[in-house]
Design a protein around this motif. Sequence first.
Motif, mmCIF file in Angstrom:
data_model
loop_
_atom_site.group_PDB
_atom_site.id
_atom_site.type_symbol
_atom_site.label_atom_id
_atom_site.label_comp_id
_atom_site.label_asym_id
_atom_site.label_seq_id
_atom_site.Cartn_x
_atom_site.Cartn_y
_atom_site.Cartn_z
ATOM 1 N N VAL A 141 60.453 29.009 85.830
ATOM 2 C CA VAL A 141 59.496 30.134 85.950
ATOM 3 C C VAL A 141 57.711 28.871 85.806
ATOM 4 C CG1 VAL A 141 57.861 31.459 84.642
ATOM 5 C CG2 VAL A 141 60.511 31.510 84.535
ATOM 6 N N CYS A 142 56.981 28.839 86.912
ATOM 7 C CA CYS A 142 55.945 28.936 86.025
ATOM 8 C C CYS A 142 55.129 29.706 86.416
ATOM 9 C CB CYS A 142 55.512 28.233 88.249
ATOM 10 S SG CYS A 142 53.695 27.691 88.044
ATOM 11 N N ILE A 143 53.782 29.376 85.064
ATOM 12 C CA ILE A 143 52.979 29.873 84.689
ATOM 13 C C ILE A 143 51.345 29.027 84.763
ATOM 14 C CG2 ILE A 143 51.618 30.951 82.941
ATOM 15 C CD1 ILE A 143 54.263 32.164 82.894
ATOM 16 N N ARG A 144 50.405 29.890 86.099
ATOM 17 C CA ARG A 144 49.114 28.951 86.393
ATOM 18 C C ARG A 144 47.883 29.855 85.439
ATOM 19 N NH1 ARG A 144 52.132 30.380 90.803
ATOM 20 N NH2 ARG A 144 53.071 28.108 91.990
ATOM 21 N N PHE A 145 47.137 28.812 84.960
ATOM 22 C CA PHE A 145 46.243 29.536 84.373
ATOM 23 C C PHE A 145 44.904 29.653 84.640
ATOM 24 C CE2 PHE A 145 49.595 28.909 81.414
ATOM 25 C CZ PHE A 145 49.115 29.774 80.487
ATOM 26 N N GLY A 146 43.864 30.757 85.031
ATOM 27 C CA GLY A 146 42.772 30.268 85.604
ATOM 28 C C GLY A 146 41.866 29.910 85.451
ATOM 29 N N PRO A 147 40.194 30.022 85.258
ATOM 30 C CA PRO A 147 39.029 30.126 84.815
ATOM 31 C C PRO A 147 38.606 30.918 83.353
ATOM 32 C CG PRO A 147 38.261 30.657 86.173
ATOM 33 C CD PRO A 147 39.694 30.778 86.993
ATOM 34 N N ALA A 174 43.962 35.724 89.057
ATOM 35 C CA ALA A 174 42.655 34.849 89.176
ATOM 36 C C ALA A 174 42.947 33.943 88.360
ATOM 37 C CB ALA A 174 41.676 35.575 89.531
ATOM 38 N N HIS A 175 42.982 34.787 87.106
ATOM 39 C CA HIS A 175 42.973 33.692 85.303
ATOM 40 C C HIS A 175 44.713 33.658 84.475
ATOM 41 C CE1 HIS A 175 38.901 34.467 86.457
ATOM 42 N NE2 HIS A 175 38.894 36.375 86.456
ATOM 43 N N ILE A 176 45.684 34.506 85.217
ATOM 44 C CA ILE A 176 46.764 34.055 84.719
ATOM 45 C C ILE A 176 47.830 34.648 85.533
ATOM 46 C CG2 ILE A 176 46.772 35.647 82.724
ATOM 47 C CD1 ILE A 176 48.626 33.747 81.339
ATOM 48 N N GLU A 177 48.886 33.931 85.952
ATOM 49 C CA GLU A 177 49.978 34.604 86.703
ATOM 50 C C GLU A 177 51.327 33.778 86.879
ATOM 51 O OE1 GLU A 177 49.860 34.081 90.899
ATOM 52 O OE2 GLU A 177 48.555 32.323 90.803
ATOM 53 N N MET A 178 52.952 34.945 87.140
ATOM 54 C CA MET A 178 53.699 34.094 86.585
ATOM 55 C C MET A 178 54.333 34.412 87.775
ATOM 56 S SD MET A 178 56.262 34.895 84.340
ATOM 57 C CE MET A 178 56.431 36.481 85.104
ATOM 58 N N SER A 179 55.475 33.026 88.557
ATOM 59 C CA SER A 179 56.834 33.555 89.378
ATOM 60 C C SER A 179 57.688 33.304 89.239
ATOM 61 C CB SER A 179 55.701 32.719 90.921
ATOM 62 O OG SER A 179 55.024 31.398 90.602
ATOM 63 N N TYR A 180 58.658 32.825 89.637
ATOM 64 C CA TYR A 180 60.146 32.832 88.888
ATOM 65 C C TYR A 180 61.101 32.584 90.360
ATOM 66 C CZ TYR A 180 61.247 37.240 88.300
ATOM 67 O OH TYR A 180 61.091 39.318 88.560
ATOM 68 N N GLY A 181 61.930 31.929 89.802
ATOM 69 C CA GLY A 181 63.400 32.277 90.603
ATOM 70 C C GLY A 181 62.778 30.875 91.202
ATOM 71 N N SER A 231 60.346 24.686 90.849
ATOM 72 C CA SER A 231 58.627 24.236 90.632
ATOM 73 C C SER A 231 57.705 24.902 91.319
ATOM 74 C CB SER A 231 59.013 22.409 91.792
ATOM 75 O OG SER A 231 58.155 22.155 92.513
ATOM 76 N N CYS A 232 56.449 24.379 90.524
ATOM 77 C CA CYS A 232 55.550 25.497 90.582
ATOM 78 C C CYS A 232 55.197 24.886 91.756
ATOM 79 C CB CYS A 232 53.826 24.515 89.986
ATOM 80 S SG CYS A 232 54.584 25.337 88.956
ATOM 81 N N ASP A 233 55.151 24.138 92.883
ATOM 82 C CA ASP A 233 55.301 24.208 93.951
ATOM 83 C C ASP A 233 55.917 24.738 95.611
ATOM 84 O OD1 ASP A 233 53.242 21.699 94.104
ATOM 85 O OD2 ASP A 233 54.720 20.824 93.641
#
Length: 310
Positions: free
Chosen positions: A66-72, A154-161, A164-166
């Motif tokens: 699982v990848c969690i991305r945090f924006g500004p 734009a500020h928090i999102e998730m992707s899984y399966g 890596s986050c790339d």
Amino acid sequence: MRALLLLLAALFALALPADRARAATCEAQMSDIAFGSVSLRAGAVNRTSGSLTIDCSNALVSVVGVCIRFGPGSAGAGPGNAPRYLRNGGGDALAYNLSAGGYGALYGTLNEVFVEVPIVLGRGRVTLPVYAEILSAGTEFDTGHYQSVFSGAAHIEMSYGLLSCDLFGTSQSVPDFRVSAETVASCELDVGSMSFGQVSGLASRPADAEAAIDIRCTAGTSYTVSLGMGETPGVTDPTARRMRSLTHSLVYGLYRDPGRSMAWGEAPSQRAQGAGSGYGQCYMVYGRIHAGQQTAIGVYSDSVVVTVHY
């Protein structure tokens, strides 16, 4: 033909775990991060933390990436989100940092985190700490509520399966969370030294000197400044403090006015008064070694505690 069939079977076997991971369902929840009441005076440390929880279900594999991305955040950020900001209604911006490893520059800024969620009987959960630290300091900031809201992809999102986050995976929205702080009034001060230099002829006239105290208090904050009685025990009169050199002493006083008529001490009536502007305000301390003293040659000193009451 048989070799070709074996190759296709091998490729299918390699693809199967990724397909099974994508068949899982994952959700994430980031808790609010509340600093509570904070003072921004120099040297104050304002740190807190929140938690990121990831739940996965219906998984046919042992681990889901699982990848969690945090924006500004809604209050904006600097380049690379370092730093992020909290803002109040007046436009003041407090700088702060989020990190996944701990407090301080060593742990960098949290922009994305990759998590492997272990699966047992089709379900798994991982909870990670998120560390927050206010970087701004100073009395120029207004008191009140500061915040930033993380809402939408734009500020928090998730992707899984994914591995890596790339890489691309199944996208899933994450509920909003906010970072907030309540700033309170604070004061800072810088105190200069008072030096009378070489003193002689005290029998006929006093020796005078001055020193500066720089006060910085949050705008609108009422305050008073008191001066202690010095290091010599038993002194109660602010005009009769004592500087000492071994067993010898010199009597001196500290005052709020150049005429040396307004003693500066600890009692409420002896304190200097002011109201903060957010920036430096200078107060002069006027010292006098009283005339008529006869004492031995030496280096005389005393230490006086300066206290801001607000």
